[in-house]
Design an enzyme around this catalytic site. Structure first.
Site, PDB file in Angstrom:
ATOM      1  CB  THR B 153       4.732   6.261   2.174  1.00  0.00           C
ATOM      2  OG1 THR B 153       4.539   6.003   1.116  1.00  0.00           O
ATOM      3  CG2 THR B 153       5.020   7.717   2.489  1.00  0.00           C
ATOM      4  CE  LYS B 179       7.102   7.629  -1.106  1.00  0.00           C
ATOM      5  NZ  LYS B 179       5.661   8.032  -1.253  1.00  0.00           N
ATOM      6  CB  THR B 190       2.298  10.271  -4.340  1.00  0.00           C
ATOM      7  OG1 THR B 190       1.260   9.845  -3.946  1.00  0.00           O
ATOM      8  CG2 THR B 190       2.867   8.894  -4.946  1.00  0.00           C
ATOM      9  CD  GLU B 277      -3.069   3.257  -5.007  1.00  0.00           C
ATOM     10  OE1 GLU B 277      -2.763   3.932  -3.671  1.00  0.00           O
ATOM     11  OE2 GLU B 277      -3.802   4.068  -5.456  1.00  0.00           O
ATOM     12  CG  ASN B 399      -6.582   3.889  -2.908  1.00  0.00           C
ATOM     13  OD1 ASN B 399      -5.879   4.695  -2.312  1.00  0.00           O
ATOM     14  ND2 ASN B 399      -6.121   3.018  -4.112  1.00  0.00           N
ATOM     15  CB  THR B 404      -9.999  -1.682   7.620  1.00  0.00           C
ATOM     16  OG1 THR B 404      -8.905  -0.962   6.761  1.00  0.00           O
ATOM     17  CG2 THR B 404     -10.965  -2.204   7.037  1.00  0.00           C
TER      18      THR B 404
END
Lengths: 404, 404
Positions: B153, B179, B190, B277, B399, B404
């Site tokens: 992703t 992944k 996830t 992340e 997160n 945005t």
């Protein structure tokens, strides 16, 4: 709490119960220009109860206060400081805590077993005992809120709560103060809470009442999931309101007292969560239709403890999928095809599937200082609550800013 | 793993085991311009084993793959997609997963019970079945790494690991891809991991070996403490290396195979943690002198899971007090007066008290892509490891960036 109990609690501005005095002064234990040393005492010995951090590396003052209260559930005074936590300080730290206890006992001419000790601040640093010795004679029996300021480290403001209830025809005051907002500085050891009351109550009953109250208040807040080495909540009840001493949970006025204490603990806990490091919002999770209260509380705490949920709420994002993922991680009974979720009263999920909702409207509703998440598990009638705060750039900044 | 086992594992560049083919193409399930659909298959039916998310809200494809493998621990193919997780999609989601399974079985002319299904991406969104139907005939039996790209992703790069071991005189290849980097976008579900091998091994023994291997690898990584609804690790072993089939843990070559599989699982797990992340650093915690391996692993995971430790490491801060506080929260046996902590090999704490160390030097040593924390509990001989990543501004940004 029933409607009836709640209505018998009067929230008032900060006032000490009968017979309690305090002071807070600056003796320069740390580098910050603020009060850092103080005491709290009662004219007469008070029934005392405490709850303490479950962290295995319990700080010296925390350990000593626990031992002291356990002797016969009585305290008359507490000596407190900020700037230095006296934690991970080995034998020297234990000795220093005992010395402080002895010094305050001597100054007040009371037994050492009536003196508690509390420290918060840098872990691994030692107390400057010369400064404490020199500061002690300067403490005066005052009635302001100096002690609640002296225990702060980098909290944005003092946490205070005060209520009155009527027991046995007598007005009883319950007054609490606390500090803590995560380990807001490197090596800060964190949460302290104190509640004073002039109620007359047996020490063992006070302990049971405190333990039950803490389970649904202080133990239901989280800033970052990290448990400090210095956490403690202590209640002193000196009996000067002259109500008939509460001895069992079946006494006529017991529920009223317990509800008043619970209210004060809850207010302090919420103030700590709202002032969490870097926080811009208090998050409240209300779980309903759970199998039992413990499971309801676990689910509520998982929601407010999820980093992903916390970051989403910082971004005003009604991200129900992170909430449902956090719920699903908990070992609790839930009807996995019939879970419902609302944010600020707006339904987001029904029967475990997203409802159509106006994301912009929900997002707008989240631009407040408090965001409420309601979760129904469709598995019973029990409820539970938890409180936390959002995860922000400032949280990272505060905790990563070693080189600034 | 013994020295001997380790030395018998040859790490090689990405190569498929005998008889495995794959493809990955773009069919436009999501908005990102990348491959999002693919398959993996073996010339012959393979022994299969899987481990699956413990989240109660298990996604439809995860549930279906689990049911399918449980029939007789055999699979021959897997259909995969990114962009849409097919999670929290109710009865429609279940139907879509079954339809995918049927379509690939028909296309390959094999039994539906030999087809696994895996999805990752948005939670709560439905698969576009028309696009999948149109894409299926375009898949070709290739030998590149397309499928490992198609499941990504917003991972920064594919996670791949490949080793060869010798079993019974035959060269056996074990190749894995995965992944996952937290729920890097709102509503991303996830972690997926796949390992293929041409080893001949009984399905039940493969399941036991996978479960044991996952315990000390995938289950020992954490990015943010949140468990996805779609997590799954699947191993296919098609026997084409022609070694004598492994049937029990006492077979001569079993330990070599298990060590090779463990190595591949460990490499994939570490690559996921390092690509967490917002992460800039991989954190490895090594716990020694624990009472048993489970406790060692719990302590290691607590260290890499602490928000305060993660933020400190982002700031190159050798903040031992947060590490000791994280250790002390774990329900594990530890000698509370004799815990030792090192960072990047430099001793910070001995006998649970800080050592004098050069903070600048330690901090400089932490300015690397991997930080190692060693903890000794002085309570036994067991060891355990865990891996995580630092907590950064970008984690919060990613997160919280709803608008945005």
């Amino acid at each position: 709490m029933t409607q009836d109990e709640e209505s018998s609690i009067n929230q008032i501005s900060f006032t000490w119960p009968k017979g309690f005095y305090n002071d807070g002064i600056k003796i320069g234990l740390g580098t910050v220009d603020k009060k850092d040393f103080g005491y709290l005492f009662s004219q007469v010995p008070a029934a005392a109860a405490g709850t303490y951090t479950t962290n295995k590396f319990q700080a010296a003052p925390t350990k000593l206060t626990k031992e002291t209260i356990n002797v016969d559930h009585k305290l008359q005074a507490v000596i407190l400081n900020s700037a230095i936590a006296n934690s991970c300080t080995g034998a020297q730290g234990t000795k220093d805590a005992h010395t402080e206890q002895q010094w305050l006992a001597d100054a007040l001419n009371i037994d050492t077993n009536l003196v508690g000790v509390a420290s918060t601040g840098l872990i691994g640093a030692y107390l400057d005992m010369d400064k404490i010795k020199a500061g002690l004679p300067k403490l005066q029996p005052k009635t302001g809120d100096d002690v609640s300021q002296a225990i702060l480290t980098t909290d944005k403001k003092p946490k205070q709560a005060c209520v009155q209830v009527t027991l046995d025809g007598k007005t009883v005051t319950i007054t609490g103060f606390a500090k803590g907002s995560g380990m807001i500085h490197p090596k800060m050891a964190t949460m302290l809470g104190f509640v004073t009351t002039d109620a007359a109550i047996d020490g063992d009953l006070l302990q049971a009442t405190l333990s039950a109250g803490v389970d649904t208040t202080f133990n239901q807040i989280t800033v970052d999931g990290d448990t400090s080495t210095n956490d403690m909540v202590v209640v002193l009840a000196n009996g000067m309101a002259q109500n008939t001493e509460l001895k069992t949970t079946t006494d006529a006025d017991y529920d009223t007292f317990a509800a008043g204490l619970h209210f004060v603990l809850g207010e302090l806990a919420k103030q700590i969560a709202a002032d969490g490091e870097g926080a811009t919002k208090l998050i409240e999770a209300n779980v309903t239709e759970a199998l039992n209260p413990t499971e309801a509380q676990s689910v509520a705490k998982a929601v407010v403890g999820s980093s992903l949920v916390k970051a989403a709420i910082f971004g005003d994002d009604p991200n129900w999928s992170r909430i449902i993922a956090a719920i699903g991680m908990v070992d609790a009974t839930m009807d996995i095809d019939h879970v419902a979720i609302s944010a600020n009263g707006i339904p987001l999920v029904k029967d475990s599937v997203a409802l159509p909702f106006d994301e912009t409207m929900v997002s707008e509703s989240m631009k407040t200082s408090k965001v409420t998440i309601d979760v129904s598990l469709n598995s019973g009638t029990a409820t539970g609550q938890a409180w936390g705060c959002d995860l922000t750039y400032n949280y990272v900044k505060i905790n990563a800013s070693y080189h600034t």
